[in-house]
Structures are given as C-alpha cells and as structure tokens.
Design a protein around this motif. Structure first.
Motif, mmCIF file in Angstrom:
data_model
loop_
_atom_site.group_PDB
_atom_site.id
_atom_site.type_symbol
_atom_site.label_atom_id
_atom_site.label_comp_id
_atom_site.label_asym_id
_atom_site.label_seq_id
_atom_site.Cartn_x
_atom_site.Cartn_y
_atom_site.Cartn_z
ATOM 1 N N ASN A 64 50.320 68.183 39.683
ATOM 2 C CA ASN A 64 49.749 66.884 40.055
ATOM 3 C C ASN A 64 49.663 66.034 38.793
ATOM 4 O O ASN A 64 48.600 65.917 38.170
ATOM 5 N N VAL A 65 50.777 65.438 38.413
ATOM 6 C CA VAL A 65 50.860 64.688 37.156
ATOM 7 C C VAL A 65 49.932 63.475 37.167
ATOM 8 O O VAL A 65 49.360 63.112 36.141
ATOM 9 N N SER A 66 49.742 62.875 38.325
ATOM 10 C CA SER A 66 48.827 61.730 38.421
ATOM 11 C C SER A 66 47.414 62.130 38.009
ATOM 12 O O SER A 66 46.722 61.384 37.300
ATOM 13 N N PHE A 67 46.990 63.304 38.436
ATOM 14 C CA PHE A 67 45.662 63.790 38.081
ATOM 15 C C PHE A 67 45.593 64.162 36.605
ATOM 16 O O PHE A 67 44.597 63.869 35.924
ATOM 17 N N VAL A 68 46.633 64.795 36.094
ATOM 18 C CA VAL A 68 46.666 65.151 34.672
ATOM 19 C C VAL A 68 46.514 63.901 33.815
ATOM 20 O O VAL A 68 45.733 63.869 32.857
ATOM 21 N N TYR A 69 47.236 62.846 34.180
ATOM 22 C CA TYR A 69 47.158 61.597 33.418
ATOM 23 C C TYR A 69 45.781 60.959 33.532
ATOM 24 O O TYR A 69 45.271 60.358 32.574
ATOM 25 N N ALA A 70 45.160 61.095 34.694
ATOM 26 C CA ALA A 70 43.806 60.561 34.868
ATOM 27 C C ALA A 70 42.834 61.247 33.910
ATOM 28 O O ALA A 70 41.956 60.597 33.321
ATOM 29 N N VAL A 71 42.984 62.561 33.742
ATOM 30 C CA VAL A 71 42.123 63.308 32.826
ATOM 31 C C VAL A 71 42.441 62.951 31.374
ATOM 32 O O VAL A 71 41.534 62.813 30.546
ATOM 33 N N ILE A 72 43.717 62.804 31.061
ATOM 34 C CA ILE A 72 44.091 62.378 29.708
ATOM 35 C C ILE A 72 43.449 61.034 29.374
ATOM 36 O O ILE A 72 42.918 60.837 28.272
#
Length: 210
Positions: A64-72
C-alpha cells in the motif's frame, strides 16, 4: 513496470483517509494550532503523491504505497518540528492503534486453535509469493518448514522508500508491524526478530511452532 500515477480524486481520497492519523498525533502531543499543521501535512502529502518518486514506487500490488507515503509525510513533518526519531516512532505507532486493534483481535481468536501455526505458515508462503512476484522484497532465504518458518531479506521497498527521503531509520514503524501482528499469536507461535533493515543489513525472522 511503468509509472503508476494517481488522479486527483484518488489523491484527495487518500489524504482524507490518512490525515486522521496525523491529527491523532497532534492531539496526543498537545500541539497548538492544529489546523495550520494539518494544512502543512496535507500540502506536503499532495506534493509527494504528485511526485515522480511516488509514480516510480507505486508499482507494487502487494504494498500500500499510498499509506507508506502518508506515514513518510508524517515523519517529515515531525522532523521539521524538531522531533527526534525516538519520539517520532512511538507517536506514529500510537496514532494508528485503531488500525491494528481489530486485526490483532482476529489473530487472538485464531490463536485459540491448535492449527494456528499452519495458518501462519500459509500466510507467510502466500506473502512470500506475492512479494517475489512483484519484486517488492528480495529474499535471500525462505524456508517454510513444518515446525518453523525462517527467512532473511536483503532488500525491502518499504525501507527503500523511507531511504529515498533520507529517513531510513524511521521505517522501523513498518518493521514493527510484524511484532504487533504476532503479539496476537503467542499461544501457538513464537516470533523472533533477529534484525531488520531499518537499522541493519538484513531482516532475519524466525516463526516457531510452540
């Protein structure tokens, strides 16, 4: 694999979905002027979603790259506010307790049954197949034995994404999700993490049948 960009509707949907976790952090930390901090976070995340880097990373179906980027984006905002890594990791993890609590409850239910390890072994085999297929994780070793699942990982795109923004150690947030998951499986499974890629050369885990 080609680039995978999101349209504006998808971007807005993801920002709305994930920004609540950052708001939780600000509330827990007693931050003043939350609205302006949320505008800063949402603006940063929107820019990141529109970036070439996101398009290059958003090619792994198992992630879930969208979620990973949100955390970043959360981590970058907190670093800009002067937070240390040791403070950021627990703050982000706490904000997402609700995201994991239901999953852990399901695992605790499964943990009541003697076939629990067989289920865990099947999950690991399925996840390994998906990760190898899309190239998101590089396994140097994967042994799904009848009494123990053991694997060693030398490259993980979760870590690579954090590293691309200069905050590799903060990927510990995602590395720790394995510990959270297996905290619900203590009756029939022992999870041993020897090292992970956020601060080491390999992710080396053993999942042992009790």
């Amino acid at each position: 694999m080609g680039f995978n960009r999101m349209n504006q509707k998808e971007i807005d949907k993801n920002i709305k979905s994930f920004s609540k976790f950052y708001r939780n952090i600000l509330l827990d930390e007693g931050v003043e002027d939350i609205d302006s901090k949320m505008i800063s976070y949402n603006t940063r995340l929107k820019e990141m979603y529109n970036s070439k880097e996101f398009a290059e990373h958003n090619i792994y179906p198992s992630t879930n790259v969208s979620f990973v980027y949100a955390v970043i984006a959360m981590c970058l905002e907190l670093k800009d506010a002067g937070y240390t890594n040791d403070r950021i990791i627990p703050a982000v993890e706490k904000s997402m307790e609700s995201r994991w609590s239901t999953f852990v409850k399901i695992l605790k239910f499964i943990d009541r049954f003697p076939f629990c390890f067989s289920v865990v072994r099947k999950w690991n085999k399925s996840d390994h197949a998906d990760r190898v297929k899309d190239g998101s994780i590089t396994y140097d070793r994967f042994v799904p034995g009848e009494e123990k699942v053991e694997y060693s990982i030398s490259k993980c795109m979760y870590v690579e994404m954090f590293a691309s923004y200069g905050i590799r150690p903060l990927c510990k947030i995602f590395c720790n999700t394995d510990r959270i998951a297996y905290s619900g499986l203590t009756g029939h499974v022992e999870f041993i993490r020897h090292s992970d890629l956020s601060d080491g050369d390999a992710c080396f885990d053993e999942i042992i049948k009790k």
